[in-house]
Design a protein around this motif. Structure first.
Motif, short mmCIF file in Angstrom:
data_model
loop_
_atom_site.label_atom_id
_atom_site.label_comp_id
_atom_site.label_asym_id
_atom_site.label_seq_id
_atom_site.Cartn_x
_atom_site.Cartn_y
_atom_site.Cartn_z
N LEU A 220 0.82 -1.21 0.00
CA LEU A 220 0.00 0.00 0.00
C LEU A 220 0.86 1.26 0.00
O LEU A 220 0.52 2.27 -0.63
CB LEU A 220 -0.93 0.00 1.23
CG LEU A 220 -2.06 -1.02 1.24
CD1 LEU A 220 -2.73 -1.04 2.60
CD2 LEU A 220 -3.07 -0.71 0.15
N ASN A 221 1.98 1.20 0.71
CA ASN A 221 2.87 2.35 0.80
C ASN A 221 3.86 2.44 -0.36
O ASN A 221 4.70 3.35 -0.40
CB ASN A 221 3.65 2.31 2.12
CG ASN A 221 2.79 2.73 3.29
OD1 ASN A 221 1.83 3.48 3.11
ND2 ASN A 221 3.11 2.26 4.48
N GLY A 222 3.75 1.51 -1.30
CA GLY A 222 4.59 1.58 -2.49
C GLY A 222 5.99 1.05 -2.30
O GLY A 222 6.88 1.31 -3.13
N HIS A 223 6.24 0.29 -1.23
CA HIS A 223 7.59 -0.22 -0.97
C HIS A 223 7.85 -1.55 -1.66
O HIS A 223 9.00 -1.85 -2.01
CB HIS A 223 7.82 -0.38 0.54
CG HIS A 223 7.64 0.89 1.31
ND1 HIS A 223 7.86 2.13 0.77
CD2 HIS A 223 7.27 1.10 2.60
CE1 HIS A 223 7.63 3.05 1.69
NE2 HIS A 223 7.27 2.45 2.80
N VAL A 224 6.82 -2.39 -1.80
CA VAL A 224 6.97 -3.68 -2.48
C VAL A 224 5.87 -3.83 -3.52
O VAL A 224 4.86 -3.12 -3.48
CB VAL A 224 6.94 -4.87 -1.49
CG1 VAL A 224 7.99 -4.73 -0.42
CG2 VAL A 224 5.56 -5.03 -0.88
N SER A 225 6.07 -4.74 -4.44
CA SER A 225 5.08 -5.02 -5.49
C SER A 225 4.72 -6.50 -5.44
O SER A 225 5.58 -7.36 -5.24
CB SER A 225 5.62 -4.67 -6.87
OG SER A 225 5.92 -3.29 -6.97
N SER A 226 3.44 -6.80 -5.63
CA SER A 226 3.01 -8.20 -5.72
C SER A 226 3.11 -8.66 -7.17
O SER A 226 2.86 -7.90 -8.10
CB SER A 226 1.59 -8.35 -5.19
OG SER A 226 0.69 -7.52 -5.91
N LEU A 227 3.48 -9.91 -7.35
CA LEU A 227 3.70 -10.48 -8.67
C LEU A 227 2.77 -11.67 -8.89
O LEU A 227 2.21 -12.21 -7.91
CB LEU A 227 5.17 -10.94 -8.79
CG LEU A 227 6.23 -9.86 -8.57
CD1 LEU A 227 7.61 -10.52 -8.49
CD2 LEU A 227 6.19 -8.83 -9.68
N PRO A 228 2.59 -12.10 -10.13
CA PRO A 228 1.80 -13.31 -10.37
C PRO A 228 2.36 -14.50 -9.59
O PRO A 228 3.57 -14.63 -9.41
CB PRO A 228 1.95 -13.52 -11.89
CG PRO A 228 2.23 -12.16 -12.44
CD PRO A 228 3.04 -11.47 -11.38
N GLY A 229 1.47 -15.35 -9.14
CA GLY A 229 1.89 -16.51 -8.37
C GLY A 229 2.08 -16.22 -6.90
O GLY A 229 2.59 -17.06 -6.16
N GLY A 230 1.64 -15.02 -6.45
CA GLY A 230 1.71 -14.70 -5.03
C GLY A 230 3.09 -14.34 -4.53
O GLY A 230 3.35 -14.37 -3.33
N ARG A 231 4.01 -13.99 -5.42
CA ARG A 231 5.36 -13.62 -5.01
C ARG A 231 5.48 -12.10 -4.87
O ARG A 231 4.63 -11.35 -5.37
CB ARG A 231 6.39 -14.16 -6.02
CG ARG A 231 6.24 -15.66 -6.26
CD ARG A 231 7.22 -16.17 -7.28
NE ARG A 231 8.53 -16.40 -6.70
CZ ARG A 231 8.87 -17.47 -5.99
NH1 ARG A 231 7.98 -18.43 -5.77
NH2 ARG A 231 10.09 -17.61 -5.52
N TYR A 232 6.54 -11.66 -4.21
CA TYR A 232 6.76 -10.23 -3.97
C TYR A 232 8.18 -9.84 -4.35
O TYR A 232 9.11 -10.67 -4.30
CB TYR A 232 6.53 -9.89 -2.49
CG TYR A 232 5.07 -9.94 -2.09
CD1 TYR A 232 4.29 -8.79 -2.07
CD2 TYR A 232 4.49 -11.16 -1.73
CE1 TYR A 232 2.95 -8.83 -1.71
CE2 TYR A 232 3.16 -11.22 -1.36
CZ TYR A 232 2.40 -10.05 -1.35
OH TYR A 232 1.07 -10.11 -0.98
N CYS A 233 8.33 -8.57 -4.70
CA CYS A 233 9.66 -8.01 -4.94
C CYS A 233 9.66 -6.57 -4.46
O CYS A 233 8.62 -5.98 -4.22
CB CYS A 233 10.04 -8.09 -6.42
SG CYS A 233 9.05 -7.00 -7.47
N ARG A 234 10.86 -6.01 -4.35
CA ARG A 234 10.96 -4.58 -4.04
C ARG A 234 10.34 -3.77 -5.17
O ARG A 234 10.54 -4.10 -6.35
CB ARG A 234 12.42 -4.17 -3.83
CG ARG A 234 13.05 -4.75 -2.58
CD ARG A 234 14.49 -4.27 -2.46
NE ARG A 234 15.12 -4.77 -1.22
CZ ARG A 234 16.37 -4.50 -0.87
NH1 ARG A 234 17.13 -3.75 -1.68
NH2 ARG A 234 16.85 -4.97 0.25
N ALA A 235 9.63 -2.71 -4.82
CA ALA A 235 9.02 -1.87 -5.84
C ALA A 235 10.09 -1.03 -6.52
O ALA A 235 11.01 -0.53 -5.88
CB ALA A 235 7.96 -0.95 -5.21
N SER A 236 9.95 -0.86 -7.83
CA SER A 236 10.89 -0.02 -8.58
C SER A 236 10.36 1.40 -8.59
O SER A 236 9.21 1.67 -8.29
CB SER A 236 11.03 -0.54 -10.01
OG SER A 236 9.82 -0.39 -10.71
N GLY A 237 11.21 2.35 -8.93
CA GLY A 237 10.79 3.73 -8.98
C GLY A 237 9.81 3.97 -10.09
O GLY A 237 9.10 4.93 -10.05
#
Length: 387
Positions: A370-387
């Motif tokens: 919600l705060n824009g720090h991480v992004s959710s990906l297909p398959g329920g995985r997460y990564c750091r959010a890019s600028g």
């Protein structure tokens, strides 16, 4: 009945002559016999302002359905009663909010019968912050108290203001838990200068310091049974959603839940043991479409579209916008950020890397998204959010 002491750190809201006139007009309308919230809203929409309502002729007002007692009051109100309320509003920490005041909570203004005037002690700005209402039994089980406190602490830590009714039981548990990690609002069924039940005087004072007390009833108005169902519509009307943790089939908590549905708010319910009477109300809500709740993440994920625009990001990207740790991350959130690294990970992998409880990891991931720090990906995985 106990009265709340003035807040020594704040000033009142009626400091100018213009403010007094503005509030006086709303007071005349809101205290008129036979004029409830719906009628007050209709008058305001028809004439455009409280001053215009009071300037209208008896015949014009009568054409809108007002009865003689209301007409008599609007033309010749009890000045002493009005002045008494205005004097209360000049005390430290006391505020009056009319329906067209820009500080009036916008969600509450949207309901079918918003109060024409709100009496507030504490932080009036908090009334417009994202809120979750928490209600339930006045005689909860130990397990009900425990799950309520656990959910509320996490919701408050994630930035939601926790709103309830200052009653015994789940209400009190919710306020106490919210104050441990965040802020709370209590909606009263009495005037703003009184505390009911009296055992919650200390709790009410702490809520004034860390949140707000709000009511549609004027100073001096004691507890009356008919006012508490009216109070419940304000609890739900201020909030994005209502969480019911324990409730019997016939209870005030279900009245609040029904108000929430009528107002277009989300309803959440915690399931309980099949044999417990305090589970029946929650189970009935779930059968009728309420969201079943096991963790705070269940609530946050449902409210995410509404929260996304309300919660600010503290990210401070560099020129490339990639990979820098956002400002403001502390403790477990920083641990989770570091564990994520530059990988694309599932929650189970993050739980293994950090050693944190699954519920906490899921809640933090949602909040950081919600705060824009991480992004959710297909398959329920997460990564750091890019600028």
């Amino acid at each position: 009945m106990p009265r709340l002491p003035p807040d020594p750190h704040s000033s009142g809201s009626c400091s100018s002559a213009a403010a007094r006139r503005f509030h006086r007009d709303w007071l005349v309308i809101s205290l008129a016999p036979g004029i409830g919230p719906r009628t007050a809203l209709r008058l305001h929409e028809h004439f455009g302002s409280p001053a215009a309502v009071l300037s209208a002729s008896r015949s014009d007002l009568g054409d809108l359905g007002l009865k003689p007692p209301a007409l008599d009051w609007l033309k010749h109100p009890d000045r002493a009663a009005i002045d008494s309320v205005l004097s209360w509003a000049e005390r430290p920490g006391a505020h009056l909010l009319g329906l067209d005041d820009p500080r009036y909570p916008p969600l509450l203004r949207e309901i079918a019968d918003p109060p024409p005037l709100l009496y507030v002690r504490g932080d009036i700005g908090l009334l417009s912050e994202p809120q979750i209402a928490v209600v339930g039994s006045r005689n909860p089980s130990p397990g009900g108290r425990e799950i309520t406190a656990e959910l509320v602490r996490e919701l408050a830590r994630c930035g939601l203001v926790v709103t309830s009714g200052l009653a015994f039981g789940i209400d009190g548990v919710a306020h106490e838990a919210a104050l441990e990690t965040g802020q709370s609002i209590a909606v009263l069924g009495t005037g703003p200068d009184l505390v009911y039940p009296s055992a919650h005087v200390d709790l009410a004072c702490r809520i004034v310091e860390r949140g707000a007390l709000v009511t549609e009833l004027p100073p001096g108005r004691g507890p009356q049974a008919r006012n508490f169902p009216r109070r419940n519509r304000l609890i739900s009307g201020l909030s994005l959603g209502v969480l019911v943790t324990e409730a019997a089939l016939k209870s005030g908590s279900l009245i609040t839940a029904r108000s929430a549905l009528e107002q277009g708010r989300e309803v959440f319910a915690v399931p309980g043991p099949i044999g417990s009477p305090l589970s029946r109300g929650c189970h009935a809500l779930i059968r009728d479409g309420a969201r079943l709740v096991e963790t705070a993440a269940d609530i946050l994920s449902e409210l995410a579209p509404q929260l996304r625009g309300a919660l600010d990001s503290d990210a401070s990207p560099d020129a490339s916008g990639e990979g820098l740790e956002p400002a403001g991350l502390e403790g477990d959130e920083r641990l989770l950020w570091e564990a994520l690294g530059f990988d694309q990970l599932a929650p189970d992998e993050l739980i293994a890397r950090t050693g944190l409880p699954a519920e906490q990891v899921l809640s933090m991931l949602l909040l950081m998204e919600l705060n824009g720090h991480v992004s959710s990906l297909p398959g329920g995985r997460y990564c750091r959010a890019s600028g």
